[in-house]
Design a protein around this motif. Sequence first.
Motif, short mmCIF file in Angstrom:
data_model
loop_
_atom_site.label_atom_id
_atom_site.label_comp_id
_atom_site.label_asym_id
_atom_site.label_seq_id
_atom_site.Cartn_x
_atom_site.Cartn_y
_atom_site.Cartn_z
N THR A 105 0.81 -1.22 0.00
CA THR A 105 0.00 0.00 0.00
C THR A 105 0.85 1.27 0.00
N LYS A 107 2.80 4.13 -1.39
CA LYS A 107 2.80 4.74 -2.71
C LYS A 107 4.21 4.89 -3.28
N LYS A 133 -8.25 -7.23 -1.66
CA LYS A 133 -9.62 -6.73 -1.60
C LYS A 133 -9.74 -5.46 -0.75
N ILE A 135 -9.41 -1.71 0.39
CA ILE A 135 -9.49 -0.52 -0.47
C ILE A 135 -8.11 0.08 -0.73
N SER A 136 -7.30 0.21 0.31
CA SER A 136 -6.00 0.85 0.15
C SER A 136 -5.10 0.09 -0.80
N GLN A 137 -5.12 -1.24 -0.72
CA GLN A 137 -4.28 -2.03 -1.62
C GLN A 137 -4.91 -2.12 -3.00
N ARG A 138 -6.23 -2.19 -3.05
CA ARG A 138 -6.91 -2.29 -4.34
C ARG A 138 -6.58 -1.09 -5.23
N GLU A 139 -6.50 0.07 -4.63
CA GLU A 139 -6.18 1.28 -5.39
C GLU A 139 -4.76 1.21 -5.97
N GLU A 140 -3.82 0.74 -5.17
CA GLU A 140 -2.43 0.65 -5.64
C GLU A 140 -2.28 -0.43 -6.70
N GLN A 142 -4.50 -1.31 -8.80
CA GLN A 142 -5.08 -0.81 -10.04
C GLN A 142 -4.07 0.05 -10.80
N LEU A 143 -3.29 0.85 -10.07
CA LEU A 143 -2.25 1.65 -10.71
C LEU A 143 -1.20 0.75 -11.37
N ASN A 146 -2.75 -0.80 -14.41
CA ASN A 146 -2.83 0.19 -15.49
C ASN A 146 -1.51 0.37 -16.21
#
Length: 220
Positions: A105, A107, A133, A135-140, A142-143, A146
């Motif tokens: 998580t 950044k 699953k 939220i904090s790890q899911r966002e990273e 996704q980056l 991407n």
Amino acid sequence: MPPTLRGGKYYIMNKKLICLISSITITVIFVTGCGNITTQNKKIENGKIQKVQVTSNNGSTNISSVSSGNVSYYFSNEKEHPDIQLINLINSSTKTLDIAIYSLTKKDIVNAIIQAKNRAVTVRLMTDRTEAKAISQREELQLIKNAEIPIKINTHSGLLHDKFTVVDGSVVATGSFNYTNNATYVNDENLIIIRNSNVAQGYDKNFNNMWNDNTNYTNY
């Protein structure tokens, strides 16, 4: 169990292999299920841990020699900044970067991973399905996704609790350190960097075994 310091000696546990390293001897214990345990001691000569052969009921395994100058370690509670050491290591990658990490998580570390991909480094990442699953790890993640970095998660009932990064097949970073702010600023954690191709390739072999196992792991 992460590497710990007890009585001036470092204990490193990795699955079935426990290594006890002191200033004068190395003791290796190989455990095979409920079978016998066989140990051997080897003195460190000229600052180098000599190759040790360990025999078990099911055969034998070799442990490559590692010179003391090729191992470095960093403790979060002593302000030795394992996160910065890891980022520096990731930034040094030129060919491959294989990462198996339970929790991711932070950044700065995620950015370093993406930047490696942008330098044309081949990057692969594995992480735990439950942590993925959050939220904090899911966002990273996704980056990272991407950036077209492939990610796999475990499907078996246990945790993907590994915490290691293999750089260019020649250096491995491992230890208790998760790639998170809590591990960096709150918890008592450690990071060990081993600059030895035999050790690194051993970790990469394990990574490849997991990566190619379509029964227990799947694409994220």
